[in-house]
Design a protein around this motif. Structure first.
Motif, short mmCIF file in Angstrom:
data_model
loop_
_atom_site.label_atom_id
_atom_site.label_comp_id
_atom_site.label_asym_id
_atom_site.label_seq_id
_atom_site.Cartn_x
_atom_site.Cartn_y
_atom_site.Cartn_z
N GLN A 67 2.87 -9.21 -3.03
CA GLN A 67 2.39 -9.68 -1.70
C GLN A 67 0.84 -9.21 -1.69
O GLN A 67 -0.07 -9.91 -0.83
N PHE A 68 0.48 -8.16 -2.30
CA PHE A 68 -0.97 -7.61 -2.19
C PHE A 68 -1.42 -7.78 -3.70
O PHE A 68 -2.52 -7.10 -3.83
N GLY A 69 -1.07 -8.49 -4.57
CA GLY A 69 -1.70 -8.70 -5.76
C GLY A 69 -1.42 -7.79 -6.67
O GLY A 69 -1.69 -8.06 -7.98
N THR A 123 5.31 4.79 -1.91
CA THR A 123 5.29 3.41 -2.01
C THR A 123 4.82 2.86 -0.75
O THR A 123 4.62 1.53 -0.48
N GLY A 124 5.47 3.48 0.33
CA GLY A 124 5.45 2.64 1.68
C GLY A 124 6.47 2.18 2.13
O GLY A 124 6.86 1.56 3.30
N ASP A 125 7.74 2.24 1.50
CA ASP A 125 9.08 1.87 1.65
C ASP A 125 9.55 2.20 3.02
O ASP A 125 9.96 1.11 4.09
N PRO A 126 9.58 3.26 3.40
CA PRO A 126 10.17 4.01 4.86
C PRO A 126 9.45 3.33 5.76
O PRO A 126 9.50 2.84 6.74
N THR A 183 -2.14 -0.73 -0.70
CA THR A 183 -3.36 -0.80 -1.09
C THR A 183 -3.81 0.36 -2.03
O THR A 183 -4.44 0.17 -3.10
N ARG A 184 -3.69 1.64 -1.51
CA ARG A 184 -3.83 2.76 -2.32
C ARG A 184 -3.59 2.82 -3.63
O ARG A 184 -4.16 2.98 -4.68
N GLU A 206 3.96 -1.32 9.51
CA GLU A 206 3.28 -2.22 8.38
C GLU A 206 1.94 -1.76 8.23
O GLU A 206 1.39 -1.93 7.27
N TYR A 207 1.33 -1.07 9.26
CA TYR A 207 -0.03 -0.57 9.06
C TYR A 207 0.01 0.55 7.84
O TYR A 207 -0.90 0.49 6.98
N VAL A 208 0.84 1.49 8.28
CA VAL A 208 0.75 2.55 7.29
C VAL A 208 1.20 2.07 5.89
O VAL A 208 0.73 2.41 4.83
N PHE A 209 2.33 1.21 5.83
CA PHE A 209 2.65 0.63 4.53
C PHE A 209 1.45 -0.12 3.85
O PHE A 209 1.31 0.20 2.52
N GLN A 210 0.91 -0.74 4.47
CA GLN A 210 -0.38 -1.53 3.73
C GLN A 210 -1.31 -0.64 3.34
O GLN A 210 -1.78 -0.68 2.18
N MET A 211 -1.56 0.41 3.99
CA MET A 211 -2.64 1.50 3.76
C MET A 211 -2.11 2.16 2.45
O MET A 211 -2.86 2.32 1.43
N LEU A 212 -0.75 2.38 2.17
CA LEU A 212 -0.25 3.13 0.99
C LEU A 212 -0.14 1.98 -0.07
O LEU A 212 -0.39 2.59 -1.38
#
Lengths: 710, 265
Positions: free
Chosen positions: A536-538, A487-490, A505-506, A497-503
């Motif tokens: 936050q990302f829809g 999910t990108g939590d860690p 979005t995916r 935040e870059y890797v979080f948003q990448m995950l």
């Protein structure tokens, strides 16, 4: 001018003195506001009723302070005296206008009542002040900071209250009892035979000491922690209303922006207000597991540090705003802007190590009487260190790269995501296969397995147990398998935040492909991020934690447990179980009862609670990405929690989070208690006794609640 | 100081899958810059940063066209630009061909140093860098643990099984980098965003002068590969792990006994 006021020597002088102090107070507040205007904007305004409710609960009734009853009463006495006594001062400062208005209706009954209340509150406040002073000088709890200004302020408040009592007493002795002021009237009656000249002198002195101390207090207030007297109402009103588990959204495409929090200028004005409002009570410090285990992090020091930076920014600002001539610290237009951006947070408000000590457990936020948000700021600082400076503990590079390249922090290939299903006596359907077969509609719930349950050997057993419960209940579920990504939590909590948003979005793209059914997960971190952060990302989905889902399956009768007496035949005693609450379930998402409901449904279990449970739970040490960092400073957080687990004497420890499972199993093994206490997920305790509700003959066929529990 | 780093896009180690023809299934894997080449890039970036007259790092790779995305990861770390030699005819090339092609591409670039990782995690031959040096007539300084350029010369500490040697050569020179040079940095967000705008020069076989190779009778391309993979078998799974429990002293004793029984200590 009222009759009472006319008795005071030079009473008219009180008007300029009072209004002069008010003006200075106002200019100091304006200076704070100018710094707040020079930092980042924020808009915590929507939902007025909830905000007003918070003001009533936290600022006026001060519920969080009453968690320690004695301290709560002490503070409330001083608070009440402060509010009530200010009516007298306001009256003096307006030439008796306040009294004239308040005493007008009902033949002065309201003013008389106020005087009574002032009397009582003043006595209570004196007692409170003695207690407050004794705590700082005698018992000295570690959380309280002892400084000269703190002692001076306590004495000042004491002088204000004592002088008020004195003035009223001498006034009663000189001119007869004042309606309502029963205590000072009684004291005054003892003095009626004293020398009138002396009484007059004492009256004048105490009256003026009271006014002078109040005015001094007023001027000093905005520069000390006592500013909370004024700011707390605003700070509580402007609280964060978004889910506590949702870290602030962030625009990574903003070209010239500073990413994350680097200097004072990058904080929002609400963060600065947090600093100005901090009372230095240290409840956050007491609650912080990192601080308790001897690490450099102290959440209180961070907030106080922000106030100190604010004060530093104000050094160059004239009290009266205007052009500055020959002043080095500020720009031509006397703007604090260049100053605030020159005040870095790391190494000033907080040390580099302390930034990384945080487990984001939220105990500090839960403890703060004024609802200050510590965690969002710490993660904001991490964001800056990671995204702009690439400065972070070296060992998390591996986790970052694994999340970026393999979409999970363990660095395992996606092809291994279904390994946990091996050996199950039933098939675990994969969403993609069902979609191909046109059977998407059949899925009642999407089981989000999470990386821990997919790749960690111990947690694979939890996945098997939970899937078994679903299977037994006849729930038509499916998993994403290879299509699932962290999910990108860690990543988000470690500042990446870059890797979080990448995950994120995916994953949202994957969900959108299938128009997902409700989602259930056994990981509180996945749960929190899916439920609170993906919007936050829809990505808005019905998300449930497995404990809530199991509890609703049990409540609706789809799942039942075998007759405990039959199952436990021959076992006379109930099994004692202690439950470790996950921070991300209780504090962040208010899920406290669900795991207990599931445990209670399993017969012959006696719940042995630790003292730190529910929203007061103690972190296992793995949150905020600490799962992937070495714990080299101080002692270990999981060892501290293990100690509390062992204190219950329960032979079974129930968990509801894969990280807690890992940390506490390690803690128990380190403590040499790995054989004595078995750690089991709530689902693992339920699975062996779970039977279909239909076979049990109870009401059946009912769907469990599928809306997200909020 | 201008440094060219040979950066090979490879499948992420541990994720490799082979197709039936024993060629890499590139669809099934995430592509990254070869681990050792990242160490080479890190060393190059540090040298340029320390250089009083500045300079820049250029990446050079021979790979399929989609490797541009992978090269951006290197650009995000601080390389100024990249050159990608890509041509369908190169598919299936062997190490010899690769060395010829890279050498031809390097002839068009100006540089003080070429640095490459000691080997790659996919091919594992470890000969391309040496081959390029030989073809270009460059001094070849291998297994570098430290790189110190000064006054047109470069001094390299070369790791040996018994310690190290200090090598010196005039620049330009070609160095093969070990992980002793220091772990690669993690990209900043500005680096990642900035990499989107950096230039990747595409070269095809037609753009390169391979007359030298042809003169030696070397043909490039998969069909002309001098070696090819003809079989593959995964490693046998490891045995069941033995878990050591008990107090530290007991555990240590058990580990020592275990190792001693097998004559490992």
């Amino acid at each position: 001018m009222t009759e009472a006021l006319a008795r005071v020597p030079f009473w008219w002088l009180a008007i300029p003195v009072f209004w002069g102090s008010v003006a200075l107070f106002a200019l100091e507040v304006v200076r704070h506001l100018r710094v707040m205007g020079a930092v980042r904007p924020a808009a915590p305004f929507r939902d007025v009723p909830r905000r007003l409710g918070a003001v009533l609960r936290y600022a006026i009734l001060q519920t969080r302070l009453f968690r320690d009853t004695r301290a709560g009463l002490m503070h409330y006495a001083i608070f009440a005296a402060f509010v009530l006594l200010s009516t007298g001062v306001a009256s003096a400062g307006t030439g008796g206008l306040v009294e004239a208005i308040v005493a007008w209706p009902f033949g002065g009954a309201i003013w008389a009542f106020l005087l009574l209340a002032r009397n009582v509150a003043a006595i209570a406040a004196l007692a409170g002040l003695v207690y407050a002073m004794a705590r700082r000088l005698v018992t000295r709890p570690a959380r309280l900071t002892l400084s000269r200004s703190v002692v001076a302020i306590l004495f000042l408040i004491g002088a204000i209250v004592a002088a008020e009592l004195g003035a009223l007493t001498f006034e009663a002795a000189l001119y007869g009892p004042l309606p309502g002021a029963v205590i000072t009237n009684a004291a005054g009656s003892l003095l009626v035979r004293s020398d009138r000249g002396l009484l007059l002198l004492l009256f004048g002195v105490t009256w003026w000491v009271h006014i002078a101390c109040v005015c001094t207090f007023l001027i000093w207030l905005p520069l000390t922690k006592h500013f909370h007297v004024a700011s707390s109402f605003f700070n509580v009103y402007l609280r964060k209303l978004e889910p506590r588990g949702a870290l602030p959204a962030m625009d990574l495409e903003a070209e010239d922006a500073t990413f994350g929090l680097k200097t004072l200028a990058d904080l929002s004005w609400k963060d600065v207000l947090d600093g100005l409002s901090c009372t230095e009570c240290g409840l956050c410090q007491d609650a912080c597991p990192a601080y308790a285990t001897g690490k450099p992090l102290n959440p209180k020091a961070l907030i106080v540090g922000i106030r100190e930076l604010t004060t530093e920014a104000e050094l160059g600002l004239h009290l009266v705003p205007g052009p500055s001539i020959g002043h080095a610290r500020v720009a031509e237009d006397d703007s604090p802007r260049p100053v605030v951006s020159g005040l870095p947070l790391v190494d000033h408000a907080i040390s580099f190590d302390a930034v990384w000590d945080c487990v984001t457990c939220g105990a500090c936020v839960e403890a703060c009487p004024l609802l200050i948000e510590h965690v969002d700021k710490i993660v904001g600082i991490r964001r800056n260190l990671v995204l702009e400076e690439s400065r972070f503990p070296a060992e998390i590079t591996t986790a970052f790269r694994a999340m970026e390249n393999q979409q999970n922090p363990w660095g395992q290939p996606a092809s291994a995501r279904l390994d946990w299903t091996r050996g199950l006596p039933f098939e675990v359907p994969v969403v993609r296969d069902l979609a191909k077969a046109g059977r998407l509609d059949e899925i009642e719930v999407l089981y989000w397995v999470g990386c821990a349950a997919a790749f960690d050997e111990r947690n694979k057993r939890v996945a098997r147990a939970f899937a078994t419960c679903l299977h037994v209940a006849g729930v038509k579920f499916a998993v994403l398998g290879e299509e699932e990504a962290c999910t990108g939590d860690p990543a988000r909590r470690m500042g990446n935040e870059y890797v979080f948003q990448m995950l994120a979005t995916r994953n949202i793209e994957t969900f959108e492909k299938y128009g997902p059914p409700p989602i259930v997960t056994a990981c509180p971190h996945c749960f929190n991020t899916l439920a609170n952060e993906y919007p936050q990302f829809g990505g808005r989905y019905d998300v449930r934690h497995h404990t809530s889902y199991l509890a609703s399956l049990l409540a609706s009768g789809r799942l039942a447990t075998r007759d405990p007496n039959a199952a436990e035949a021959g076992q006379a005693e109930a099994r004692r179980v202690t439950l470790h609450d996950s921070c991300y379930l209780t504090r962040y998402n208010e899920i406290v009862d669900a795991p207990r409901d599931v445990l209670r449904s399993v017969g012959s279990i006696e719940l042995a609670e630790m003292s730190a449970h529910g929203k007061q739970t103690h972190c296992c040490g793995a949150g905020g990405g600490r799962m992937w960092m070495e714990e080299t400073r101080g002692t270990r957080i999981n060892a501290a929690r293990t100690h509390q687990v062992l204190a219950t004497g329960a032979p079974t420890l129930a968990t509801s989070c894969p990280f807690c499972m890992t940390m506490l199993r390690d803690g128990l093994a380190d403590a040499g208690a790995g054989d004595k206490v078995s750690t089991l997920d709530v689902a693992e305790i339920l699975a062996p006794v779970a039977i279909s509700g239909r076979t049990a003959g109870s009401k059946s066929g009912e769907l469990p609640v599928t809306r997200a529990e909020r | 100081m201008r440094i060219v780093v040979l950066a090979k896009p490879v499948p992420d180690a541990g994720q490799e899958r082979l197709r039936n023809d024993f060629r890499m299934d590139r669809e099934a894997t995430t592509e990254v810059i070869n681990g050792n080449d990242e160490y080479a890039l890190e060393a190059a970036l540090k040298l340029v940063e320390a250089s009083p007259d500045g300079g820049e790092v250029v990446l050079l790779a021979m790979a399929p066209d989609h490797a541009q995305e992978t090269l951006r990861k290197g650009l995000a770390l601080g390389a100024a630009s990249a050159v990608l030699v890509t041509d369908p005819a190169l598919e299936g090339s062997c190490a010899l061909t690769t060395a010829h092609v890279l050498a031809a591409a390097l002839r068009e670039l100006s540089f003080d140093l070429v640095i490459a990782g000691v080997d790659t995690s996919d091919g594992g031959g470890g000969v391309v860098a040496a081959g390029v040096a030989a073809l270009l007539g460059l001094p070849y300084l291998s297994y570098a643990a430290r790189i110190e350029p000064s006054d047109g010369r470069v001094r390299v500490r070369r790791i040996t099984p018994n310690g190290y040697e200090v090598l010196e050569a005039p620049m330009p020179a070609l160095i093969s980098a070990t992980q002793a040079l220091g772990a690669p940095r993690y990209p900043t967000l500005k680096g990642i965003m900035g990499a989107r705008r950096k230039e990747i020069v595409i070269r095809t076989l037609a753009d390169l002068d391979l007359a030298g190779a042809r003169a030696r009778g070397v043909e490039v391309g998969g069909a002309a590969a001098t070696a090819r993979v003809t079989g593959s078998r995964p490693r046998a799974p490891r045995g069941t792990p033995k878990v050591v429990q008990g107090s530290p002293a007991e555990a240590a004793q058990e580990v020592v006994t275990f190792l001693a029984e097998r004559r490992l200590i």
